[in-house]
Design a protein around this motif. Structure first.
Motif, PDB file in Angstrom:
ATOM      1  N   SER A  51     -24.652 -13.761  53.117  1.00 55.79           N
ATOM      2  CA  SER A  51     -23.263 -13.304  53.068  1.00 55.79           C
ATOM      3  C   SER A  51     -22.678 -13.618  51.699  1.00 55.79           C
ATOM      4  N   LYS A  52     -21.643 -12.899  51.346  1.00 65.60           N
ATOM      5  CA  LYS A  52     -20.848 -13.271  50.178  1.00 65.60           C
ATOM      6  C   LYS A  52     -19.418 -12.814  50.424  1.00 65.60           C
ATOM      7  N   SER A  53     -18.483 -13.572  49.878  1.00 65.13           N
ATOM      8  CA  SER A  53     -17.076 -13.251  50.065  1.00 65.13           C
ATOM      9  C   SER A  53     -16.324 -13.613  48.796  1.00 65.13           C
ATOM     10  N   LYS A  54     -15.140 -13.014  48.658  1.00 66.79           N
ATOM     11  CA  LYS A  54     -14.337 -13.314  47.470  1.00 66.79           C
ATOM     12  C   LYS A  54     -12.885 -13.504  47.889  1.00 66.79           C
ATOM     13  N   THR A  55     -12.261 -14.475  47.240  1.00 65.71           N
ATOM     14  CA  THR A  55     -10.822 -14.681  47.369  1.00 65.71           C
ATOM     15  C   THR A  55     -10.288 -14.785  45.947  1.00 65.71           C
ATOM     16  N   ASP A  56      -9.027 -15.126  45.802  1.00 67.97           N
ATOM     17  CA  ASP A  56      -8.414 -15.156  44.483  1.00 67.97           C
ATOM     18  C   ASP A  56      -9.215 -16.029  43.514  1.00 67.97           C
ATOM     19  N   LYS A  57      -9.841 -15.418  42.533  1.00 65.85           N
ATOM     20  CA  LYS A  57     -10.606 -16.079  41.468  1.00 65.85           C
ATOM     21  C   LYS A  57     -11.772 -16.910  41.999  1.00 65.85           C
ATOM     22  N   MET A  58     -12.238 -16.580  43.170  1.00 59.91           N
ATOM     23  CA  MET A  58     -13.282 -17.386  43.789  1.00 59.91           C
ATOM     24  C   MET A  58     -14.323 -16.514  44.484  1.00 59.91           C
ATOM     25  N   ILE A  59     -15.571 -16.958  44.403  1.00 68.95           N
ATOM     26  CA  ILE A  59     -16.684 -16.283  45.072  1.00 68.95           C
ATOM     27  C   ILE A  59     -17.438 -17.321  45.900  1.00 68.95           C
ATOM     28  N   THR A  60     -17.782 -16.957  47.109  1.00 69.13           N
ATOM     29  CA  THR A  60     -18.596 -17.832  47.957  1.00 69.13           C
ATOM     30  C   THR A  60     -19.794 -17.046  48.457  1.00 69.13           C
ATOM     31  N   VAL A  61     -20.973 -17.618  48.304  1.00 69.16           N
ATOM     32  CA  VAL A  61     -22.195 -16.943  48.747  1.00 69.16           C
ATOM     33  C   VAL A  61     -22.967 -17.853  49.693  1.00 69.16           C
TER      34      VAL A  61
ATOM     35  N   ARG B 101      -8.369 -23.013  47.746  1.00 67.33           N
ATOM     36  CA  ARG B 101      -8.534 -21.569  47.925  1.00 67.33           C
ATOM     37  C   ARG B 101      -9.316 -21.240  49.199  1.00 67.33           C
ATOM     38  N   ASP B 102      -9.849 -22.259  49.818  1.00 63.21           N
ATOM     39  CA  ASP B 102     -10.470 -22.080  51.125  1.00 63.21           C
ATOM     40  C   ASP B 102     -10.355 -23.407  51.874  1.00 63.21           C
ATOM     41  N   THR B 103     -10.776 -23.395  53.114  1.00 64.97           N
ATOM     42  CA  THR B 103     -10.640 -24.604  53.933  1.00 64.97           C
ATOM     43  C   THR B 103     -11.998 -25.229  54.237  1.00 64.97           C
ATOM     44  N   THR B 104     -12.971 -24.940  53.392  1.00 65.09           N
ATOM     45  CA  THR B 104     -14.316 -25.463  53.609  1.00 65.09           C
ATOM     46  C   THR B 104     -14.304 -26.976  53.794  1.00 65.09           C
ATOM     47  N   LYS B 106     -11.510 -28.907  54.384  1.00 64.41           N
ATOM     48  CA  LYS B 106     -10.313 -29.404  55.074  1.00 64.41           C
ATOM     49  C   LYS B 106     -10.698 -30.025  56.409  1.00 64.41           C
ATOM     50  N   SER B 107     -10.294 -31.265  56.596  1.00 63.18           N
ATOM     51  CA  SER B 107     -10.543 -31.947  57.864  1.00 63.18           C
ATOM     52  C   SER B 107      -9.459 -31.589  58.874  1.00 63.18           C
ATOM     53  N   ALA B 108      -9.815 -31.666  60.145  1.00 66.63           N
ATOM     54  CA  ALA B 108      -8.837 -31.420  61.209  1.00 66.63           C
ATOM     55  C   ALA B 108      -7.765 -32.501  61.243  1.00 66.63           C
ATOM     56  N   SER B 109      -8.000 -33.607  60.564  1.00 61.86           N
ATOM     57  CA  SER B 109      -6.995 -34.679  60.511  1.00 61.86           C
ATOM     58  C   SER B 109      -5.832 -34.345  59.593  1.00 61.86           C
ATOM     59  N   THR B 110      -5.926 -33.241  58.876  1.00 59.53           N
ATOM     60  CA  THR B 110      -4.872 -32.861  57.933  1.00 59.53           C
ATOM     61  C   THR B 110      -3.666 -32.296  58.668  1.00 59.53           C
ATOM     62  N   ASP B 111      -2.470 -32.847  58.380  1.00 57.12           N
ATOM     63  CA  ASP B 111      -1.242 -32.207  58.872  1.00 57.12           C
ATOM     64  C   ASP B 111      -0.336 -31.768  57.724  1.00 57.12           C
ATOM     65  N   ALA B 112      -0.709 -32.067  56.491  1.00 57.64           N
ATOM     66  CA  ALA B 112      -0.032 -31.460  55.340  1.00 57.64           C
ATOM     67  C   ALA B 112      -0.397 -29.972  55.315  1.00 57.64           C
ATOM     68  N   THR B 113       0.369 -29.176  54.574  1.00 59.07           N
ATOM     69  CA  THR B 113       0.130 -27.731  54.550  1.00 59.07           C
ATOM     70  C   THR B 113      -0.888 -27.383  53.468  1.00 59.07           C
ATOM     71  N   TRP B 114      -2.082 -27.001  53.917  1.00 58.72           N
ATOM     72  CA  TRP B 114      -3.204 -26.645  53.035  1.00 58.72           C
ATOM     73  C   TRP B 114      -3.176 -25.123  52.934  1.00 58.72           C
ATOM     74  N   ASN B 115      -2.464 -24.600  51.937  1.00 58.09           N
ATOM     75  CA  ASN B 115      -2.169 -23.167  51.894  1.00 58.09           C
ATOM     76  C   ASN B 115      -3.128 -22.445  50.941  1.00 58.09           C
ATOM     77  N   VAL B 116      -4.043 -21.658  51.508  1.00 53.72           N
ATOM     78  CA  VAL B 116      -5.031 -20.975  50.671  1.00 53.72           C
ATOM     79  C   VAL B 116      -4.473 -19.697  50.055  1.00 53.72           C
ATOM     80  N   THR B 117      -3.261 -19.319  50.421  1.00 56.00           N
ATOM     81  CA  THR B 117      -2.619 -18.156  49.802  1.00 56.00           C
ATOM     82  C   THR B 117      -1.870 -18.561  48.544  1.00 56.00           C
ATOM     83  N   THR B 118      -1.109 -19.654  48.642  1.00 53.70           N
ATOM     84  CA  THR B 118      -0.383 -20.142  47.462  1.00 53.70           C
ATOM     85  C   THR B 118      -1.218 -21.154  46.669  1.00 53.70           C
TER      86      THR B 118
END
Lengths: 115, 205
Positions: A51-61, B101-104, B106-118
């Motif tokens: 698989s591969k995916s992209k988000t803002d300025k990021m690539i994951t494979v 930019r992703d939640t790879t 991120k632990s479930a113990s997090t209650d702060a806002t981990w915002n992958v959009t902003t």
């Protein structure tokens, strides 16, 4: 003067679209920027990225080695290739003994940083 | 000889007519813009196939009753009996980087806002953020250096050398050595007020 996010994402797309395969090998030699290939590649593990995916300025494979592949081998290196076979990266890790009871999955990310 | 003398005086006269060398120069300042492609973490997992039916497998590819599967059960089409185990997390130059930019991680113990959009990790009063395992590679770790960007002065950073079971309080931008080294790293941030993190980096050895 700034490098724009849209420009970085254009570069991301060029890289993303050309990323093609992953491969594992058995060399534990530390990676160097002058490496051009895996040092001891396992030919059967040269497979299309699972698989591969992209988000803002990021690539994951992701790359997967099935339960029927590379059994009896001691996995220690991994890399991602472009469509022409050129390697993009080389990762070395502690040995993993591969056998037919397991699949091994690699997930790697790349970030285009202009911040 | 006298001709040369006259020539010399002529040169001096010419120089006087042009005046002295310019003493002002225009300086153009050029700022370089640098963009980099960073290789981030690589996670390696083992997926025990259990009694999944797999074409071509010497243990799980047999049609009909079969006790040769890893768990001794007859194989089932689909993902039956699978167990996924994290084997390795490796980072280039033993440096973990998080850009939210992703939640790879991120632990479930997090209650702060981990915002992958902003791409922001935002804290309210009393909130925490915690990572999953960020480094493990059959190595022993005892020293870390954590740094962050954003509004982070009121954050309390902590590090775990045992995969998140216990955490030790550290200071940002100060190298920290533990008395109880470990093989599995995770981080935690605690806040008593509004704070915002745009990126986080941990060097370790």
């Amino acid at each position: 003067m700034v490098l724009l996010d849209v420009g970085m994402n254009k570069i991301r797309d060029l890289v993303y679209d050309d990323l093609s395969k992953g491969q594992s090998g058995t060399s534990g030699t530390a990676p160097g920027i002058t490496d051009t290939v895996l040092l001891s590649p396992i030919s059967s593990t040269l497979l299309a990225l699972s698989s591969k995916s992209k988000t803002d300025k990021m690539i994951t494979v992701a790359h997967s080695i099935s339960s029927t592949t590379a059994n009896g081998q001691l996995l220690q290196e991994f890399g991602v290739t472009f469509t022409d076979g050129t390697f993009f990266n080389r990762v070395v890790h502690a040995p993993i003994s591969k056998n037919n009871t397991i699949e091994v999955d690699y997930i790697t990310s790349f970030f285009l940083n202009n911040e | 000889m006298s001709n040369f003398t006259n020539l010399g005086s002529n040169i001096q006269q010419t120089r006087d007519e042009f005046g002295s060398e310019a003493d002002e120069r225009k300086i153009v300042k050029i700022k370089r813009e640098i963009g980099t492609i960073e290789e981030l973490s690589t996670k390696i997992t083992e997926d025990m196939i259990g009694n999944s039916w797999i074409v071509g497998s010497p243990t799980n590819g047999i049609v009909g009753s079969n006790t040769s599967t890893p768990n001794g059960l007859q194989q089932v089409v689909g993902g039956s009996g699978r167990v996924i185990t994290l084997l390795r997390v490796v980072n280039p130059n033993n440096t973990f980087k998080e850009y939210f930019r992703d939640t790879t991680f991120k632990s479930a113990s997090t209650d702060a806002t981990w915002n992958v959009t902003t791409h922001l990790l935002t804290f309210g009063s009393g909130s925490v953020a915690q990572s999953e395992i960020i480094a493990t590679n059959s190595e022993v770790y005892s020293t870390v250096l954590l740094s962050m960007s954003g509004t982070t002065s009121s954050l309390t950073p902590k590090i775990s050398f045992n995969g998140g079971n216990t955490f030790e309080t550290i200071s940002a931008n100060v190298s920290y050595s533990t008395a109880t080294s470990g093989t599995v790293l995770a981080w935690r941030l605690e806040s008593s007020t509004v704070q915002e993190v745009t990126s986080l980096q941990i060097q370790y050895s």
